[in-house]
Write a protein that holds these residues in place. Structure first.
Motif, mmCIF file in Angstrom:
data_model
loop_
_atom_site.group_PDB
_atom_site.id
_atom_site.type_symbol
_atom_site.label_atom_id
_atom_site.label_comp_id
_atom_site.label_asym_id
_atom_site.label_seq_id
_atom_site.Cartn_x
_atom_site.Cartn_y
_atom_site.Cartn_z
ATOM 1 N N PHE A 99 0.842 -1.316 -0.340
ATOM 2 C CA PHE A 99 0.081 -0.153 0.143
ATOM 3 C C PHE A 99 0.918 1.024 -0.226
ATOM 4 O O PHE A 99 0.710 2.264 -0.795
ATOM 5 C CB PHE A 99 -0.929 0.102 1.159
ATOM 6 N N GLY A 100 1.777 1.230 0.432
ATOM 7 C CA GLY A 100 3.201 2.504 1.147
ATOM 8 C C GLY A 100 3.246 2.871 -0.554
ATOM 9 O O GLY A 100 3.004 3.800 -0.921
ATOM 10 N N PRO A 111 -4.120 4.724 0.132
ATOM 11 C CA PRO A 111 -3.126 3.980 0.600
ATOM 12 C C PRO A 111 -2.048 4.328 1.380
ATOM 13 O O PRO A 111 -1.526 3.486 1.562
ATOM 14 C CB PRO A 111 -2.614 3.592 -1.281
ATOM 15 N N LEU A 112 -1.532 5.628 1.015
ATOM 16 C CA LEU A 112 -0.680 5.673 2.120
ATOM 17 C C LEU A 112 -0.776 6.019 3.579
ATOM 18 O O LEU A 112 0.371 5.995 3.975
ATOM 19 C CB LEU A 112 0.116 6.677 1.284
ATOM 20 N N GLY A 113 -1.870 6.352 4.016
ATOM 21 C CA GLY A 113 -2.147 6.086 5.174
ATOM 22 C C GLY A 113 -2.767 4.866 5.329
ATOM 23 O O GLY A 113 -2.418 4.655 6.942
ATOM 24 N N ILE A 114 -2.979 3.977 4.224
ATOM 25 C CA ILE A 114 -3.401 3.073 5.247
ATOM 26 C C ILE A 114 -1.996 1.809 5.683
ATOM 27 O O ILE A 114 -1.953 1.556 6.769
ATOM 28 C CB ILE A 114 -4.189 2.078 4.445
ATOM 29 N N ILE A 156 8.164 8.823 9.232
ATOM 30 C CA ILE A 156 8.544 10.447 8.988
ATOM 31 C C ILE A 156 8.544 11.115 8.127
ATOM 32 O O ILE A 156 7.597 11.836 7.103
ATOM 33 C CB ILE A 156 9.894 10.709 9.362
ATOM 34 N N LEU A 157 8.852 9.798 6.416
ATOM 35 C CA LEU A 157 8.910 9.900 5.376
ATOM 36 C C LEU A 157 7.343 9.919 4.590
ATOM 37 O O LEU A 157 6.749 10.628 3.896
ATOM 38 C CB LEU A 157 9.284 9.752 4.237
ATOM 39 N N GLU A 158 6.717 9.138 5.776
ATOM 40 C CA GLU A 158 5.124 8.868 5.086
ATOM 41 C C GLU A 158 3.827 10.275 4.916
ATOM 42 O O GLU A 158 3.387 10.693 4.927
ATOM 43 C CB GLU A 158 4.560 7.644 5.535
ATOM 44 N N VAL A 159 4.266 10.790 6.661
ATOM 45 C CA VAL A 159 3.854 11.723 6.582
ATOM 46 C C VAL A 159 3.667 12.923 6.293
ATOM 47 O O VAL A 159 3.110 14.046 5.869
ATOM 48 C CB VAL A 159 4.530 12.537 8.655
ATOM 49 N N LEU A 160 5.458 13.255 5.689
ATOM 50 C CA LEU A 160 5.880 14.511 4.958
ATOM 51 C C LEU A 160 5.242 14.361 3.352
ATOM 52 O O LEU A 160 4.684 15.197 2.794
ATOM 53 C CB LEU A 160 7.355 14.851 4.989
ATOM 54 N N THR A 161 5.139 13.134 3.312
ATOM 55 C CA THR A 161 4.454 12.846 1.582
ATOM 56 C C THR A 161 3.474 13.617 1.512
ATOM 57 O O THR A 161 2.649 13.673 0.795
ATOM 58 C CB THR A 161 5.120 12.122 0.893
ATOM 59 N N LEU A 162 2.201 12.773 2.469
ATOM 60 C CA LEU A 162 0.471 13.034 3.107
ATOM 61 C C LEU A 162 0.844 13.987 2.729
ATOM 62 O O LEU A 162 -0.519 14.911 2.491
ATOM 63 C CB LEU A 162 0.113 12.114 4.320
ATOM 64 N N SER A 163 1.367 14.962 3.808
ATOM 65 C CA SER A 163 1.249 16.423 3.911
ATOM 66 C C SER A 163 1.781 16.983 2.532
ATOM 67 O O SER A 163 0.357 18.096 2.024
ATOM 68 C CB SER A 163 1.957 17.047 4.835
#
Length: 171
Positions: A99-100, A111-114, A156-163
């Motif tokens: 999903f990532g 999918p990134l949030g999952i 950290i990188l998923e939160v930055l990418t989601l933002s």
């Protein structure tokens, strides 16, 4: 050179794309060209390359971690519960990385949030194997620490990418 179409706007249409090198007319879905749900314009790629590299490396590391934990379980003759938890960890980790990767490459928030949500159960299982087992080998301690480091960097990188994805959706 653009796209020339003919046919009903409600059904599939015949389309000719001379720039694609096609010799004639062919069937193209009615939603051609891509709408707002399609990929973003070529100049607006928001995917995180560092996150994708981390997902790739974590995939290989997770497979190695799984095999080495399996071999240490055979060495220690642990309970079946630990083995079941290891296979559960493997399933969660495969799903999380899938999903990532899809969320990052397709620039989709869901999918990134999952993947972000599945990072926490994965980290909890890694911390269980690091801290709460009856007998922890030094190899397991080192591998568990590296796995938790991967999880922390990915969060950290998923939160930055989601933002980044959410800030670009508002425009």
């Amino acid at each position: 050179m653009g796209l020339r179409t003919r046919g009903s706007p409600l059904g599939p249409r015949l389309a000719h794309r001379p720039e694609a090198g096609s010799a004639g007319w062919g069937w193209v879905p009615a939603a051609w060209p891509p709408t707002a749900l399609g990929p973003p314009p070529a100049g607006r790629r928001l995917s995180s390359v560092s996150l994708e590299i981390l997902f790739f490396l974590n995939g290989w590391y997770s497979a190695t971690y799984f095999l080495l934990e399996l071999f240490t379980f055979l060495y220690k003759a642990n309970l079946i519960l630990d083995l079941v938890m290891l296979f559960l960890y493997l399933g969660i980790e495969i799903t999380r990385i899938f999903f990532g990767t899809k969320g990052n490459l397709c620039q989709r928030m869901m999918p990134l949030g999952i993947s972000l949500a599945l990072t926490f159960p994965s980290a909890m299982m890694a911390s269980y194997y690091l801290l709460l087992q009856t007998y922890v080998l030094r190899l397991e301690a080192v591998m568990g620490t590296i796995l938790l480091l991967f999880c922390a960097l990915e969060v950290i990188l998923e939160v930055l990418t989601l933002s980044t994805f959410s800030s670009m959706d508002s425009f």
